[in-house]
Motif scaffolding. Structure first.
Motif, PDB file in Angstrom:
ATOM      1  N   GLU A   1      63.844  34.130  54.858  1.00  0.00           N
ATOM      2  CA  GLU A   1      63.933  34.410  56.296  1.00  0.00           C
ATOM      3  C   GLU A   1      64.140  33.112  57.074  1.00  0.00           C
ATOM      4  N   TYR A   2      63.425  32.061  56.673  1.00  0.00           N
ATOM      5  CA  TYR A   2      63.565  30.750  57.329  1.00  0.00           C
ATOM      6  C   TYR A   2      65.000  30.235  57.177  1.00  0.00           C
ATOM      7  N   ALA A   3      65.538  30.342  55.956  1.00  0.00           N
ATOM      8  CA  ALA A   3      66.894  29.858  55.698  1.00  0.00           C
ATOM      9  C   ALA A   3      67.929  30.626  56.517  1.00  0.00           C
ATOM     10  N   GLU A   4      67.715  31.924  56.690  1.00  0.00           N
ATOM     11  CA  GLU A   4      68.652  32.740  57.462  1.00  0.00           C
ATOM     12  C   GLU A   4      68.615  32.366  58.946  1.00  0.00           C
ATOM     13  N   VAL A   5      67.427  32.169  59.499  1.00  0.00           N
ATOM     14  CA  VAL A   5      67.307  31.781  60.909  1.00  0.00           C
ATOM     15  C   VAL A   5      67.884  30.385  61.118  1.00  0.00           C
ATOM     16  N   GLU A   6      67.668  29.514  60.139  1.00  0.00           N
ATOM     17  CA  GLU A   6      68.223  28.156  60.221  1.00  0.00           C
ATOM     18  C   GLU A   6      69.750  28.214  60.227  1.00  0.00           C
ATOM     19  N   ARG A   7      70.324  29.106  59.419  1.00  0.00           N
ATOM     20  CA  ARG A   7      71.782  29.279  59.403  1.00  0.00           C
ATOM     21  C   ARG A   7      72.283  29.762  60.761  1.00  0.00           C
ATOM     22  N   GLN A   8      71.564  30.723  61.346  1.00  0.00           N
ATOM     23  CA  GLN A   8      71.937  31.235  62.662  1.00  0.00           C
ATOM     24  C   GLN A   8      71.865  30.130  63.722  1.00  0.00           C
ATOM     25  N   LEU A   9      70.855  29.285  63.605  1.00  0.00           N
ATOM     26  CA  LEU A   9      70.705  28.173  64.550  1.00  0.00           C
ATOM     27  C   LEU A   9      71.878  27.205  64.442  1.00  0.00           C
ATOM     28  N   ASN A  10      72.240  26.856  63.224  1.00  0.00           N
ATOM     29  CA  ASN A  10      73.360  25.926  63.021  1.00  0.00           C
ATOM     30  C   ASN A  10      74.669  26.519  63.534  1.00  0.00           C
TER      31      ASN A  10
ATOM     32  N   GLN B   1      67.415  28.421  71.542  1.00  0.00           N
ATOM     33  CA  GLN B   1      65.987  28.312  71.840  1.00  0.00           C
ATOM     34  C   GLN B   1      65.178  29.375  71.096  1.00  0.00           C
ATOM     35  N   VAL B   2      65.738  30.585  71.017  1.00  0.00           N
ATOM     36  CA  VAL B   2      65.050  31.669  70.297  1.00  0.00           C
ATOM     37  C   VAL B   2      64.927  31.323  68.815  1.00  0.00           C
ATOM     38  N   CYS B   3      66.001  30.794  68.257  1.00  0.00           N
ATOM     39  CA  CYS B   3      65.987  30.416  66.836  1.00  0.00           C
ATOM     40  C   CYS B   3      64.995  29.284  66.568  1.00  0.00           C
ATOM     41  N   LYS B   4      64.952  28.299  67.457  1.00  0.00           N
ATOM     42  CA  LYS B   4      64.018  27.184  67.296  1.00  0.00           C
ATOM     43  C   LYS B   4      62.576  27.686  67.316  1.00  0.00           C
ATOM     44  N   GLN B   5      62.283  28.566  68.246  1.00  0.00           N
ATOM     45  CA  GLN B   5      60.943  29.129  68.345  1.00  0.00           C
ATOM     46  C   GLN B   5      60.595  29.934  67.096  1.00  0.00           C
ATOM     47  N   LYS B   6      61.567  30.708  66.629  1.00  0.00           N
ATOM     48  CA  LYS B   6      61.352  31.516  65.428  1.00  0.00           C
ATOM     49  C   LYS B   6      61.121  30.626  64.212  1.00  0.00           C
ATOM     50  N   LEU B   7      61.865  29.540  64.108  1.00  0.00           N
ATOM     51  CA  LEU B   7      61.693  28.616  62.979  1.00  0.00           C
ATOM     52  C   LEU B   7      60.301  27.983  62.984  1.00  0.00           C
ATOM     53  N   GLU B   8      59.814  27.633  64.152  1.00  0.00           N
ATOM     54  CA  GLU B   8      58.470  27.057  64.261  1.00  0.00           C
ATOM     55  C   GLU B   8      57.415  28.046  63.783  1.00  0.00           C
ATOM     56  N   GLU B   9      57.577  29.307  64.171  1.00  0.00           N
ATOM     57  CA  GLU B   9      56.616  30.338  63.772  1.00  0.00           C
ATOM     58  C   GLU B   9      56.642  30.557  62.260  1.00  0.00           C
ATOM     59  N   ILE B  10      57.860  30.634  61.702  1.00  0.00           N
ATOM     60  CA  ILE B  10      57.984  30.848  60.255  1.00  0.00           C
ATOM     61  C   ILE B  10      57.438  29.644  59.494  1.00  0.00           C
ATOM     62  N   LEU B  11      57.684  28.445  60.023  1.00  0.00           N
ATOM     63  CA  LEU B  11      57.200  27.225  59.365  1.00  0.00           C
ATOM     64  C   LEU B  11      55.678  27.220  59.250  1.00  0.00           C
ATOM     65  N   GLU B  12      54.999  27.645  60.313  1.00  0.00           N
ATOM     66  CA  GLU B  12      53.539  27.707  60.275  1.00  0.00           C
ATOM     67  C   GLU B  12      53.061  28.717  59.223  1.00  0.00           C
ATOM     68  N   GLU B  13      53.780  29.834  59.123  1.00  0.00           N
ATOM     69  CA  GLU B  13      53.429  30.833  58.109  1.00  0.00           C
ATOM     70  C   GLU B  13      53.653  30.278  56.704  1.00  0.00           C
ATOM     71  N   LEU B  14      54.735  29.524  56.528  1.00  0.00           N
ATOM     72  CA  LEU B  14      55.031  28.942  55.218  1.00  0.00           C
ATOM     73  C   LEU B  14      53.980  27.913  54.813  1.00  0.00           C
ATOM     74  N   LYS B  15      53.513  27.133  55.773  1.00  0.00           N
ATOM     75  CA  LYS B  15      52.476  26.139  55.477  1.00  0.00           C
ATOM     76  C   LYS B  15      51.223  26.813  54.921  1.00  0.00           C
ATOM     77  N   ILE B  16      50.880  27.950  55.527  1.00  0.00           N
ATOM     78  CA  ILE B  16      49.695  28.699  55.068  1.00  0.00           C
ATOM     79  C   ILE B  16      49.942  29.289  53.682  1.00  0.00           C
ATOM     80  N   LEU B  17      51.133  29.831  53.475  1.00  0.00           N
ATOM     81  CA  LEU B  17      51.466  30.446  52.183  1.00  0.00           C
ATOM     82  C   LEU B  17      51.497  29.420  51.055  1.00  0.00           C
TER      83      LEU B  17
END
Length: 359
Positions: free
Chosen positions: A54-63, A86-102
């Motif tokens: 999911e992170y990789a897909e949002v990152e692709r959309q951002l690029n 801006q939406v993609c950046k915010q989404k990436l930050e949220e996913i990143l925090e989830e990944l850190k926990i995982l």
């Protein structure tokens, strides 16, 4: 996201895809044991792998949005692209925090059943009464969360308190839910026997041990002595009639386990060995735990049984956990088993401490 974290996530995703392909292999499908082992391995990393995808897909959309915004000349479209960025950046930050926990190391004991031991501490009969209230509190919590409790041994007092109780808790994530309860619990209140209305302070200790399997610890016959004796209690036909109670002494550690709750000597023996294995598992693991505990004790504490972890102040209707500095003014419902908010707060503090340690 650091290069180290990206590399780790890529490895996990590659492993996930490999296991997915393996599960579709006819040779693996025909081997029930191998397929089960593969499915379990895949399930353990599934959430992390899918979250990374999911992170990789949002990152692709951002690029893509970045590249489109650079060449876009229409003002309205450019504004829409900037909004998407801006939406993609915010989404990436949220996913990143989830990944850190995982990515945090899992506690290998979290999905185990557990053994809970409660003992009255300083305060005489008042401590025994408080120990009983803690016992009732955990029974109510477990019942509400569909965890099964089974008494191994209980030593009651004439006034309705307990000197000691040992019980097994089984069910989904039993140890995970209760593991932060280990420690010294302190009560401040006016005992019913106090004629002058003075507040007394008493304590009880709680120990939560992950239930050990046969393969976790070796118990050699020459290291133990098993004594059989008549059970004791408040009365009844099963008391002092037959020798069904069991006492097991483990010589290398000095650990002694008793069980007299069942009418059957064999059942008492099975229960006693279950507790002995868990105590030995905890004993041997605790010798290697000091470095890890030192790393995270600043927020959550070590969970050591000698630590005062919580105070139940009845005059103020307050319960305070000293490890995280959290006070709840709902003692009346808390002592009846409504402890979920405290358990969740302790889990969050533990997670934050471990995240800080990974940075």
């Amino acid at each position: 996201m650091t290069d180290k974290m990206i590399l780790k996530l890529k490895d996990i995703y590659a492993r996930y895809e490999e296991l997915s392909r393996k599960m579709s292999d006819p040779a693996v499908i025909s081997d029930t044991a191998e397929w089960t082992k593969t499915a379990k391995a895949q399930a353990e990393i599934s959430e992390t792998a899918q979250k990374y995808a999911e992170y990789a897909e949002v990152e692709r959309q951002l690029n893509d949005a970045f590249e489109a915004e650079k060449t876009e000349t229409d003002a309205e479209m450019k504004a829409l692209l900037q909004e998407e960025i801006q939406v993609c950046k915010q989404k990436l930050e949220e996913i990143l925090e989830e990944l850190k926990i995982l990515l945090l190391p899992k506690d290998k004991n979290d999905d185990r059943n557990c053994i809970v031991e409660i003992r009255g501490g300083a305060g005489g009969e008042e401590a025994a009464l408080f120990a009983y209230e803690l016992y009732r509190m955990y029974l109510n919590y477990c019942e509400h969360h569909r965890l099964k409790c089974e008494v191994v041994d209980i030593n009651e007092t004439e006034l309705g308190g307990i000197k000691e109780v040992v019980f097994n808790v089984s069910g989904k994530d039993a140890y995970k839910q209760l593991k932060f309860e280990s420690g010294v619990h302190r009560v401040q209140r006016v005992p019913e026997t106090e004629s002058q209305g003075r507040v007394h302070t008493s304590t009880a200790t709680v120990a939560v041990l992950p239930e050990a399997e046969d393969v976790d610890v070796e118990i050699r016959d020459e290291d133990i002595r098993i004594d059989v004796y008549r059970s004791s209690g408040a009365g009844g036909q099963k008391v002092n009639k037959t020798e069904t109670a069991i006492r097991i002494t483990h010589f290398p550690t000095g650990i002694v386990v008793t069980c007299q709750d069942e009418r059957s000597q064999l059942k008492n023996k099975d229960k006693a060995f279950k507790v002995l294995r868990s105590r030995l598992y905890d004993y041997y693991n605790s010798q290697n735990r000091s470095a890890y505990d030192e790393h995270r004790k600043s927020l959550v504490g070590t969970g050591d049984r000698s630590e005062r972890i919580r105070t139940y102040n009845f005059p103020q209707g307050r319960v305070t956990d000293h490890r995280i500095g959290l006070s709840l003014y709902s003692l009346d419902t808390f002592i009846m088993g409504d402890i979920e908010s405290m358990i969740e707060a302790l889990a969050v503090a533990d997670r934050e401490a471990r995240l800080a340690g990974e940075e």
